[in-house]
Scaffold this motif. Structure first.
Motif, PDB file in Angstrom:
ATOM      1  N   SER A 103     -22.243-115.375 -19.441  1.00  0.00           N
ATOM      2  CA  SER A 103     -22.882-114.342 -19.993  1.00  0.00           C
ATOM      3  C   SER A 103     -23.295-113.091 -19.004  1.00  0.00           C
ATOM      4  O   SER A 103     -24.145-111.833 -19.793  1.00  0.00           O
ATOM      5  CB  SER A 103     -24.676-115.260 -19.511  1.00  0.00           C
ATOM      6  N   GLU A 104     -22.699-112.679 -18.503  1.00  0.00           N
ATOM      7  CA  GLU A 104     -22.424-111.727 -17.633  1.00  0.00           C
ATOM      8  C   GLU A 104     -21.576-111.109 -17.111  1.00  0.00           C
ATOM      9  O   GLU A 104     -20.715-110.624 -16.433  1.00  0.00           O
ATOM     10  CB  GLU A 104     -22.736-112.261 -15.942  1.00  0.00           C
ATOM     11  N   LEU A 105     -20.894-111.529 -18.603  1.00  0.00           N
ATOM     12  CA  LEU A 105     -18.839-111.208 -18.568  1.00  0.00           C
ATOM     13  C   LEU A 105     -19.276-109.474 -19.113  1.00  0.00           C
ATOM     14  O   LEU A 105     -20.432-108.829 -19.912  1.00  0.00           O
ATOM     15  CB  LEU A 105     -18.111-111.638 -20.329  1.00  0.00           C
ATOM     16  N   ASN A 106     -18.485-108.821 -18.660  1.00  0.00           N
ATOM     17  CA  ASN A 106     -17.771-107.200 -18.578  1.00  0.00           C
ATOM     18  C   ASN A 106     -17.097-106.802 -18.694  1.00  0.00           C
ATOM     19  O   ASN A 106     -16.111-106.490 -17.994  1.00  0.00           O
ATOM     20  CB  ASN A 106     -18.838-106.495 -17.426  1.00  0.00           C
ATOM     21  N   LEU A 107     -16.875-107.084 -19.881  1.00  0.00           N
ATOM     22  CA  LEU A 107     -15.527-107.145 -20.297  1.00  0.00           C
ATOM     23  C   LEU A 107     -14.698-105.545 -20.600  1.00  0.00           C
ATOM     24  O   LEU A 107     -15.583-105.140 -21.780  1.00  0.00           O
ATOM     25  CB  LEU A 107     -14.852-107.855 -21.720  1.00  0.00           C
ATOM     26  N   PRO A 108     -13.360-104.460 -20.824  1.00  0.00           N
ATOM     27  CA  PRO A 108     -13.106-103.407 -21.221  1.00  0.00           C
ATOM     28  C   PRO A 108     -12.962-103.796 -22.690  1.00  0.00           C
ATOM     29  O   PRO A 108     -12.688-104.859 -23.097  1.00  0.00           O
ATOM     30  CB  PRO A 108     -11.585-103.162 -20.181  1.00  0.00           C
ATOM     31  N   LYS A 109     -12.867-102.598 -23.516  1.00  0.00           N
ATOM     32  CA  LYS A 109     -12.863-102.954 -24.807  1.00  0.00           C
ATOM     33  C   LYS A 109     -11.349-103.248 -25.454  1.00  0.00           C
ATOM     34  O   LYS A 109     -11.882-103.550 -26.359  1.00  0.00           O
ATOM     35  CB  LYS A 109     -13.008-101.089 -25.259  1.00  0.00           C
ATOM     36  N   SER A 110     -10.967-103.364 -24.934  1.00  0.00           N
ATOM     37  CA  SER A 110      -9.330-103.702 -25.177  1.00  0.00           C
ATOM     38  C   SER A 110      -9.218-105.114 -24.972  1.00  0.00           C
ATOM     39  O   SER A 110      -7.977-105.484 -25.306  1.00  0.00           O
ATOM     40  CB  SER A 110      -8.306-103.648 -24.560  1.00  0.00           C
ATOM     41  N   CYS A 111     -10.388-105.881 -24.530  1.00  0.00           N
ATOM     42  CA  CYS A 111     -10.284-107.064 -24.307  1.00  0.00           C
ATOM     43  C   CYS A 111     -11.673-108.514 -25.077  1.00  0.00           C
ATOM     44  O   CYS A 111     -12.621-107.589 -25.090  1.00  0.00           O
ATOM     45  CB  CYS A 111     -10.780-107.688 -22.946  1.00  0.00           C
ATOM     46  N   ILE A 117     -14.832-115.505 -13.972  1.00  0.00           N
ATOM     47  CA  ILE A 117     -14.072-115.291 -15.807  1.00  0.00           C
ATOM     48  C   ILE A 117     -13.917-114.164 -15.595  1.00  0.00           C
ATOM     49  O   ILE A 117     -12.749-113.471 -16.310  1.00  0.00           O
ATOM     50  CB  ILE A 117     -14.820-116.035 -17.069  1.00  0.00           C
ATOM     51  N   ASN A 118     -14.239-112.624 -15.453  1.00  0.00           N
ATOM     52  CA  ASN A 118     -14.310-111.409 -15.487  1.00  0.00           C
ATOM     53  C   ASN A 118     -13.410-111.653 -14.778  1.00  0.00           C
ATOM     54  O   ASN A 118     -12.841-110.395 -14.603  1.00  0.00           O
ATOM     55  CB  ASN A 118     -15.967-110.908 -14.964  1.00  0.00           C
ATOM     56  N   THR A 119     -13.034-111.699 -13.405  1.00  0.00           N
ATOM     57  CA  THR A 119     -12.460-111.387 -12.465  1.00  0.00           C
ATOM     58  C   THR A 119     -10.646-111.880 -13.230  1.00  0.00           C
ATOM     59  O   THR A 119      -9.564-110.988 -13.279  1.00  0.00           O
ATOM     60  CB  THR A 119     -12.470-112.011 -10.836  1.00  0.00           C
ATOM     61  N   ILE A 120     -10.658-112.788 -13.825  1.00  0.00           N
ATOM     62  CA  ILE A 120      -9.928-113.372 -13.793  1.00  0.00           C
ATOM     63  C   ILE A 120      -8.748-112.399 -15.345  1.00  0.00           C
ATOM     64  O   ILE A 120      -8.219-111.731 -15.179  1.00  0.00           O
ATOM     65  CB  ILE A 120      -9.614-114.902 -14.476  1.00  0.00           C
TER      66      ILE A 120
END
Length: 199
Positions: free
Chosen positions: A55-63, A142-145
């Motif tokens: 719920s807190e993922l903040n991924l780059p557009k490329s992921c 997960i975000n860090t990984i």
């Protein structure tokens, strides 16, 4: 003597509270089942933490993250990474994540499903990323990984290799390394190894 009585009373109190909690939990389950809801499967601490991470993922557009087994199995998912710079620009690389019920006390198991010519990923898909091994800590998520995996594509590291041949080429001849990466990503051979197209 006074201390022993206190300890005994405290232990009795805790025991009563635990029993009350279990009774309340059972009543709640029975009420949910009576209301026609499906029996609720108790979530492991790992599942609860994973819900929070997702719920807190903040991924780059490329992921991007996908759940091939649907929302009933969040503990196994896939992440695709499409680097927008560096040697691997334009390629798409798929990773599988298997999250343990004891997560975050144990790092997820991560495999690269795309065969890739990379110093930190071997031909079986094993990934050399320190936070997936000895540097894992429960505060990581997960975000860090995913950011760590993305970083492997923008800055491959020849000093900590799984594919020693690719690492040696990157270290000694970066131009040849770039040419090998392009050939592998386009669907071709590097040495005796064939790489399926991933661009």
């Amino acid at each position: 003597m006074e201390m022993n009585r206190f300890t005994l009373n405290f232990n009795i109190y805790v025991g009563v509270m635990i029993r009350l909690f279990k009774v309340k939990e059972k009543q709640r389950e029975l009420a949910e089942n009576a209301n026609g809801g499906a029996p609720t499967k108790k979530q492991s601490p790992g599942e609860l933490r994973l819900h929070k991470d997702i719920s807190e993922l903040n991924l780059p557009k490329s992921c991007a993250i996908t759940f091939p087994n649907g929302k009933d199995n969040l503990m196994n998912f896939e992440v695709s990474i499409r680097p927008d710079e560096g040697y691997y620009f334009g390629g798409t690389f798929l990773f599988s994540f298997q999250v343990s019920p004891v997560y975050p006390h144990e790092a997820p198991k991560v495999k690269c499903k795309t065969k890739v010519y990379h110093p930190n990923i071997d031909l079986e898909g094993n990934v050399c990323l320190n936070i997936l091994r000895e540097d894992w800590k429960p505060v990581l998520n997960i975000n860090t990984i995913i950011y760590g995996l993305y970083h492997l594509f923008t800055e491959p590291n020849y000093e900590d290799p799984l594919n020693h041949e690719a690492a040696a080429v990157l270290r000694d001849n970066p131009k040849m390394f770039e040419s090998n990466v392009r050939r592998a990503m386009s669907g071709g051979y590097v040495g005796q190894t064939f790489f399926p197209r991933c661009v």
